[in-house]
Design a protein around this motif. Structure first.
Motif, short mmCIF file in Angstrom:
data_model
loop_
_atom_site.label_atom_id
_atom_site.label_comp_id
_atom_site.label_asym_id
_atom_site.label_seq_id
_atom_site.Cartn_x
_atom_site.Cartn_y
_atom_site.Cartn_z
N CYS A 10 0.83 -1.20 0.00
CA CYS A 10 0.00 0.00 0.00
C CYS A 10 0.87 1.25 0.00
O CYS A 10 1.87 1.31 0.73
CB CYS A 10 -0.90 0.01 1.24
SG CYS A 10 -1.93 -1.47 1.40
N ARG A 12 1.22 5.13 0.92
CA ARG A 12 0.64 6.08 1.86
C ARG A 12 1.40 7.42 1.80
O ARG A 12 2.61 7.43 1.59
CB ARG A 12 0.68 5.52 3.28
CG ARG A 12 -0.11 4.21 3.42
CD ARG A 12 -1.60 4.50 3.36
NE ARG A 12 -2.41 3.28 3.40
CZ ARG A 12 -3.09 2.81 2.36
NH1 ARG A 12 -3.02 3.44 1.19
NH2 ARG A 12 -3.83 1.73 2.49
N CYS A 20 -3.70 8.32 1.29
CA CYS A 20 -3.40 7.41 0.18
C CYS A 20 -2.66 8.17 -0.93
O CYS A 20 -3.01 9.30 -1.26
CB CYS A 20 -4.69 6.82 -0.39
SG CYS A 20 -5.56 5.74 0.76
N ASP A 48 -4.17 2.80 -5.03
CA ASP A 48 -3.19 3.12 -3.98
C ASP A 48 -2.42 1.90 -3.50
O ASP A 48 -1.83 1.93 -2.43
CB ASP A 48 -3.87 3.79 -2.79
CG ASP A 48 -4.80 2.83 -2.05
OD1 ASP A 48 -5.29 1.86 -2.67
OD2 ASP A 48 -5.05 3.04 -0.85
N ARG A 49 -2.37 0.83 -4.30
CA ARG A 49 -1.69 -0.37 -3.84
C ARG A 49 -1.40 -1.34 -4.99
O ARG A 49 -1.98 -1.25 -6.06
CB ARG A 49 -2.50 -1.07 -2.77
CG ARG A 49 -3.80 -1.71 -3.24
CD ARG A 49 -4.68 -2.10 -2.06
NE ARG A 49 -5.06 -0.93 -1.29
CZ ARG A 49 -5.34 -0.95 0.01
NH1 ARG A 49 -5.27 -2.08 0.69
NH2 ARG A 49 -5.69 0.15 0.65
N LYS A 110 6.97 -2.18 6.86
CA LYS A 110 7.34 -1.30 5.75
C LYS A 110 8.31 -2.03 4.82
O LYS A 110 8.83 -3.10 5.12
CB LYS A 110 8.00 -0.02 6.28
CG LYS A 110 7.26 0.66 7.41
CD LYS A 110 5.98 1.32 6.96
CE LYS A 110 5.34 2.08 8.11
NZ LYS A 110 4.13 2.83 7.70
N TYR A 152 2.24 -4.80 3.31
CA TYR A 152 3.34 -3.86 3.55
C TYR A 152 2.86 -2.46 3.20
O TYR A 152 1.95 -2.27 2.38
CB TYR A 152 4.56 -4.19 2.68
CG TYR A 152 5.27 -5.46 3.06
CD1 TYR A 152 6.23 -5.48 4.06
CD2 TYR A 152 4.99 -6.65 2.38
CE1 TYR A 152 6.90 -6.65 4.40
CE2 TYR A 152 5.67 -7.84 2.71
CZ TYR A 152 6.61 -7.82 3.72
OH TYR A 152 7.27 -8.99 4.06
N GLU A 153 3.51 -1.48 3.80
CA GLU A 153 3.23 -0.09 3.46
C GLU A 153 4.52 0.61 3.01
O GLU A 153 5.59 0.33 3.55
CB GLU A 153 2.64 0.68 4.65
CG GLU A 153 1.20 0.33 4.94
CD GLU A 153 0.58 1.28 5.96
OE1 GLU A 153 1.31 2.15 6.50
OE2 GLU A 153 -0.63 1.17 6.22
N SER A 155 5.42 4.46 3.01
CA SER A 155 4.81 5.65 3.61
C SER A 155 5.67 6.89 3.44
O SER A 155 6.81 6.93 3.92
CB SER A 155 4.55 5.41 5.11
OG SER A 155 3.70 4.28 5.29
#
Length: 269
Positions: A10, A12, A20, A48-49, A110, A152-153, A155
């Protein structure tokens, strides 16, 4: 059983109201396409992913993760104003790119080293590693191992700048004691300073004494007022001041700026 989730990544960004980030174009090198076909993986690009699915009828998730497949994704930036509102110290934009991976040390949940994307994640742009282009905005190297997380993000943090309000019109320039007040009473602005614009015009500017985080939906409510003090009431001139425009970059007040800090400029008429 159909297809089930293998993992998703994702994007962010704290600048946006919904947190997003959508302005990324994704490319898959041929090697990744081949590996996904070989192991029956499906790829979905949502706004967004990235979502990777596996054929649950043919195998289970833990068995598949024993294969230690490596997938490579390239990200290309589609927002020309990204660096105006993002806190990323990438001083050599043409010569570097971001690397996100679970093959090295990374923050919990992350694909980057710190909790937020930082200069620690930059590598020379000449590193190809089987990618499509010599310099994408970012590259994701994802190795499917037994400890692969389902989510996972990546960011990004919003930039914080000191806000400068310029009193441009004759009416505003004639105010006897202009000041900016915060409706919450927590943010302070310095006294007006007179500066010379590139066209030679002399105007007053009021600058925040601390850096303020840029946001699509501002958390600050500032007012331009005249007067005020220990023994007098102030008069409200502008009840709600605008936030910085992230599409504009200027050095109008450079003579009074601290060159070690970032500034956002707002011109009031």
């Amino acid at each position: 059983m159909g297809f089930a989730l293998l993992t998703e990544i994702c994007f962010r960004h704290s600048y946006f109201a919904d947190n997003c980030f959508r302005d990324l174009r994704l490319l898959l090198p041929q090697q990744t396409v081949t590996e996904m076909r070989r192991y029956g993986l499906l790829f979905r690009r949502l706004p967004d992913r990235i979502v990777v699915l596996f054929n649950a009828a043919g195998t289970d998730r833990q068995t598949l993760l024993q294969e230690r497949i490596t997938l490579l994704f390239e990200l290309h930036l589609q927002d020309q104003y990204f660096y105006n509102y993002t806190a990323l110290q990438q001083t050599d934009v043409p010569g570097t790119m971001l690397l996100f991976s679970n093959q090295r040390e990374y923050a919990s949940g992350k694909l980057h080293r710190q909790a937020l994307v930082s200069a620690d994640d930059l590598i020379p742009a000449s590193t190809t590693d089987g990618g499509i282009s010599a310099r994408p905005f970012a590259r994701i190297v994802l190795t499917l191992t037994p400890d692969l997380l389902p989510v996972y993000e990546i960011s990004f943090a919003a930039k914080a700048t000191r806000w400068s309000y310029f009193l441009m019109s004759n009416d505003l320039a004639s105010l006897a004691k202009p000041s900016i007040v915060d409706a919450r009473g927590t943010i302070q602005f310095a006294a007006p300073q007179q500066i010379t614009l590139p066209d030679g015009k002399r105007v007053y500017t009021l600058i925040s004494e601390q850096a303020l985080t840029l946001s699509q939906r501002s958390a600050y409510t500032f007012q331009l007022v005249e007067g005020g003090g220990d023994s007098e009431q102030y008069r409200t001139i502008i009840q709600a001041l605008p936030s910085p425009d992230i599409t504009a970059v200027s050095g109008a007040g450079i003579a009074v700026y601290d060159r070690t800090q970032a500034y956002s400029e707002i011109f009031l008429y």
